[in-house]
Design a protein around this motif. Sequence first.
Motif, PDB file in Angstrom:
ATOM      1  N   TRP A  27      22.852 -36.200  62.123  1.00 25.11           N
ATOM      2  CA  TRP A  27      22.175 -35.834  63.359  1.00 25.11           C
ATOM      3  C   TRP A  27      22.830 -36.488  64.581  1.00 25.11           C
ATOM      4  CZ3 TRP A  27      19.189 -32.264  65.211  1.00 25.11           C
ATOM      5  CH2 TRP A  27      18.586 -32.464  66.455  1.00 25.11           C
ATOM      6  N   TYR A  66       9.619 -37.338  59.532  1.00 24.89           N
ATOM      7  CA  TYR A  66      10.541 -36.550  58.699  1.00 24.89           C
ATOM      8  C   TYR A  66      10.912 -37.308  57.428  1.00 24.89           C
ATOM      9  CZ  TYR A  66      15.132 -34.625  57.358  1.00 24.89           C
ATOM     10  OH  TYR A  66      16.198 -34.117  56.664  1.00 24.89           O
ATOM     11  N   MET A 100      17.813 -26.617  61.530  1.00 24.59           N
ATOM     12  CA  MET A 100      17.105 -25.777  62.495  1.00 24.59           C
ATOM     13  C   MET A 100      16.904 -26.504  63.813  1.00 24.59           C
ATOM     14  SD  MET A 100      15.954 -22.948  63.372  1.00 24.59           S
ATOM     15  CE  MET A 100      16.232 -22.135  61.787  1.00 24.59           C
ATOM     16  N   GLN A 101      16.635 -27.804  63.769  1.00 26.03           N
ATOM     17  CA  GLN A 101      16.511 -28.556  65.018  1.00 26.03           C
ATOM     18  C   GLN A 101      17.816 -28.518  65.808  1.00 26.03           C
ATOM     19  OE1 GLN A 101      14.012 -29.693  66.502  1.00 26.03           O
ATOM     20  NE2 GLN A 101      12.408 -30.129  65.011  1.00 26.03           N
ATOM     21  N   TYR A 157       9.668 -38.184  65.501  1.00 26.66           N
ATOM     22  CA  TYR A 157      10.107 -37.113  64.599  1.00 26.66           C
ATOM     23  C   TYR A 157      10.732 -37.668  63.325  1.00 26.66           C
ATOM     24  CZ  TYR A 157      12.507 -33.028  62.734  1.00 26.66           C
ATOM     25  OH  TYR A 157      12.943 -32.028  61.898  1.00 26.66           O
ATOM     26  N   HIS A 194      17.443 -28.413  55.747  1.00 23.02           N
ATOM     27  CA  HIS A 194      17.254 -27.295  56.659  1.00 23.02           C
ATOM     28  C   HIS A 194      16.373 -27.607  57.875  1.00 23.02           C
ATOM     29  CE1 HIS A 194      18.791 -23.815  53.912  1.00 23.02           C
ATOM     30  NE2 HIS A 194      19.692 -24.749  54.138  1.00 23.02           N
ATOM     31  N   PRO A 195      15.368 -28.485  57.780  1.00 26.78           N
ATOM     32  CA  PRO A 195      14.644 -28.823  59.018  1.00 26.78           C
ATOM     33  C   PRO A 195      15.555 -29.415  60.088  1.00 26.78           C
ATOM     34  CG  PRO A 195      13.355 -29.471  57.118  1.00 26.78           C
ATOM     35  CD  PRO A 195      14.703 -29.067  56.587  1.00 26.78           C
ATOM     36  N   LEU A 196      16.479 -30.288  59.697  1.00 27.44           N
ATOM     37  CA  LEU A 196      17.409 -30.855  60.678  1.00 27.44           C
ATOM     38  C   LEU A 196      18.375 -29.801  61.194  1.00 27.44           C
ATOM     39  CD1 LEU A 196      18.612 -34.419  59.625  1.00 27.44           C
ATOM     40  CD2 LEU A 196      16.919 -33.743  61.330  1.00 27.44           C
TER      41      LEU A 196
END
Length: 215
Positions: free
Chosen positions: A101, A198, A173-174, A194, A169-171
Amino acid sequence: MDPGSASSRQRRKEARPAELAAAALALFVEKGFAATRLDDVAARAGVSKGTLYLYFDSKEALFRAVIEESVLPLIDASEARVEALLDDPARLLRELLMDWWERFGATPLGGTCKLMISEGGNFPEVAAYFNEAVIGRWSALLRQVIEAGIARGVFRPGNPEALRQMVFHPLLMQSVLQHSMVGGMPGRPLPEHYFEIYFDFILRGLGAADTQEPR
């Protein structure tokens, strides 16, 4: 001074390929791959189109340079980290995801993911390269960590590929949202706390809730 002026181009005629690749990345993310012209890249880098052609003969070559200069070294470093910390898969998974990230997803490099989603179908060779050089290696790395966690009894048994997608996938999409128009404005801040939420969520789901305090 105008960066596109003749004197500016003369001063920067020896621009390095890395500078040209950085200019290309900015334009690919801002305008899209199809809409970006080599003239635009040269102007953004402050060089003539002829200088650009000394290094790159196409947008595809520029895209490869972006990946080779900026993304592949990150994956190399992540692979080295896995080799060093595989005995502690919960810690390793946390560090890999935060590093992704901070050094990729939340930076202009993350715009390449949006680029492939929106335009990969129109540029299959570029998409195939990105899939092999970036997605394939990164996905294999996360699966390796999840498989190690399962083998050591740190993570509960499950399909490693399904778990990888649910974890990552959540990261992803962010990152895509950070480089998209959200509510009429590009980008948006993450919700407060977050990453604390998470990591608590995914590590509890994997059966590793008692590993470390969230970052």
